[in-house]
Design an enzyme around this catalytic site. Structure first.
Site, short mmCIF file in Angstrom:
data_model
loop_
_atom_site.label_atom_id
_atom_site.label_comp_id
_atom_site.label_asym_id
_atom_site.label_seq_id
_atom_site.Cartn_x
_atom_site.Cartn_y
_atom_site.Cartn_z
N HIS A 259 0.83 -1.22 0.00
CA HIS A 259 0.00 0.00 0.00
C HIS A 259 0.87 1.28 0.00
CE1 HIS A 259 -2.15 -3.07 2.52
NE2 HIS A 259 -3.15 -2.76 1.76
O1 RIB Z 1 -5.07 0.15 4.45
C1 RIB Z 1 -3.66 0.15 4.38
C2 RIB Z 1 -3.09 1.34 5.10
O2 RIB Z 1 -3.40 1.25 6.49
C3 RIB Z 1 -1.55 1.38 5.05
O3 RIB Z 1 -1.12 2.71 5.11
C4 RIB Z 1 -1.14 0.65 6.28
O4 RIB Z 1 0.15 1.05 6.76
C5 RIB Z 1 -2.20 1.12 7.25
O5 RIB Z 1 -1.81 2.40 7.74
#
Ligand code: RIB
Ligand code: CA
Length: 344
Positions: A272
């Site tokens: 992500h």
């Molecule tokens: O949904 C994924 C996000 O939420 C990423 O940034 C992970 O690190 C959490 O913060």
């Protein structure tokens, strides 16, 4: 940006720019595992002039998140250490909600468990401390200094950004773009059926940023879930490229990837936050659609849901597009960039 050479055809002369100057950037992070991988990329990128790393509560509390950022900086081992400043300890309205069950109680896969061959801790306690400056002040000061040249890459809940808007909207509106890891357009949430984690933790902050008027790029689950990092690939990479960084990546992703093995059907993780940094470096990695987006703040079942208006008959006068939402990603080219940028 330097003009390297000119390309001409019968009618035109095309200036070809290469070796772009590094761009001023702030990373705002909640200090988890994928945040750490993203920060490794940013620290190693020649395209990024990292002015500050601001921290907030999300995956883990803000104090541990700051320690985790300092750990990553220590492991990458660069001469120039970016400013690390702590910000919000909790969301604007909702109670704190963390992801320690996924990222580990330390936010980095329980690093304390790892020992060297002689039994000493592989990740001993650090002596470095974050700045005493407040993250919101750092964000606003940097926005004032670099204005439209500045990109903020938001890897956690948007509480720090929202607080900066509340404190000095006009100054924050000077920034060129905010690249946000968060939300989802055409796919379900992750922390709930409706919501992605960062927007779920602080939906009020997310909606404030949607209304900010600042150019926004949304790196949501639509593309993050097309950027998988497979456990066996990471282990093979570390075997072929032994280093403190590759060992750290294997170590800190262990618990996080086990969660995916047991809950998402593959032994690995979605990248992500690294993808958000990748998009900030090279926006051609993704294709986007400009949409009008709101974030639900009160829904009993849908709190944190990012709702994009995808209707054919959109009302672009009363609901003008406010975010460039990423819908497709060149996964192969992104993964190449990821592996290039985790090289020490
Ligand atoms: O949904 C994924 C996000 O939420 C990423 O940034 C992970 O690190 C959490 O913060
Ligand atoms: Ca994050």
């Amino acid at each position: 940006m330097t003009l390297d050479f000119l390309v001409t055809d019968s009618l035109h002369i095309y200036p070809v720019m290469s070796n772009p100057l590094p761009r001023p950037m702030i990373i705002d992070t909640d200090g988890g595992v994928d945040d750490a991988l993203a920060i490794v990329m940013a620290l190693n990128s020649d395209h990024i002039d990292l002015k500050a790393i601001t921290v907030l509560a999300g995956n883990i509390d803000v104090h541990q998140a700051a320690k985790n950022v300092l750990r990553v900086i220590n492991i990458v081992g660069l001469e120039a250490i970016p400013l690390v400043a702590k910000g919000c300890t909790k969301p604007l309205v909702n109670p704190p909600f963390n992801a320690a069950g996924i990222h580990g109680s330390d936010g980095l896969g329980e690093l304390h468990q790892f020992k060297n061959a002689d039994g000493s801790p592989r990740y001993p306690a650090l002596t470095t401390e974050p700045s005493t400056e407040d993250a919101i002040e750092v964000i606003l000061k940097t926005a004032e200094e670099y204005g439209n040249d500045l990109t903020i890459v938001a890897l956690g809940p948007l509480t720090n950004i929202a607080m900066a808007l509340e404190k000095d909207r006009t100054t924050l509106q000077k920034v060129g773009r905010i690249v946000i890891m968060g939300g989802a357009v055409k796919v379900p949430g992750n922390i709930s059926a409706a919501a992605e984690f960062n927007f779920f933790v602080d939906p009020h902050a997310a909606q404030m940023v949607m209304e900010s008027g600042i150019p926004l790029t949304l790196v949501g689950l639509d593309v993050a879930m097309k950027a998988p990092l497979v456990r066996s690939d990471v282990e093979a990479y570390a075997q072929k490229n032994p280093s403190q960084v590759s060992q750290f990546i294997v170590d800190c992703t262990g618990i996080y990837m086990a969660f995916y093995r047991d809950n998402e059907g593959f032994h690995g993780c979605y990248l992500h936050d690294p993808l958000a940094v990748g998009v900030a470096i090279d926006s051609s990695l993704v294709s986007t659609e400009s949409v009008y987006m709101v974030v639900e703040t009160d829904g009993k079942f849908t709190a944190g849901m990012s709702l994009a208006d995808l209707r054919d008959r959109r009302d672009e006068v009363n609901s003008p597009p406010n975010v460039d939402a990423c819908l497709e990603v060149d996964t192969e080219r992104f993964l190449k960039l990821f592996y290039d940028l985790i090289q020490p």
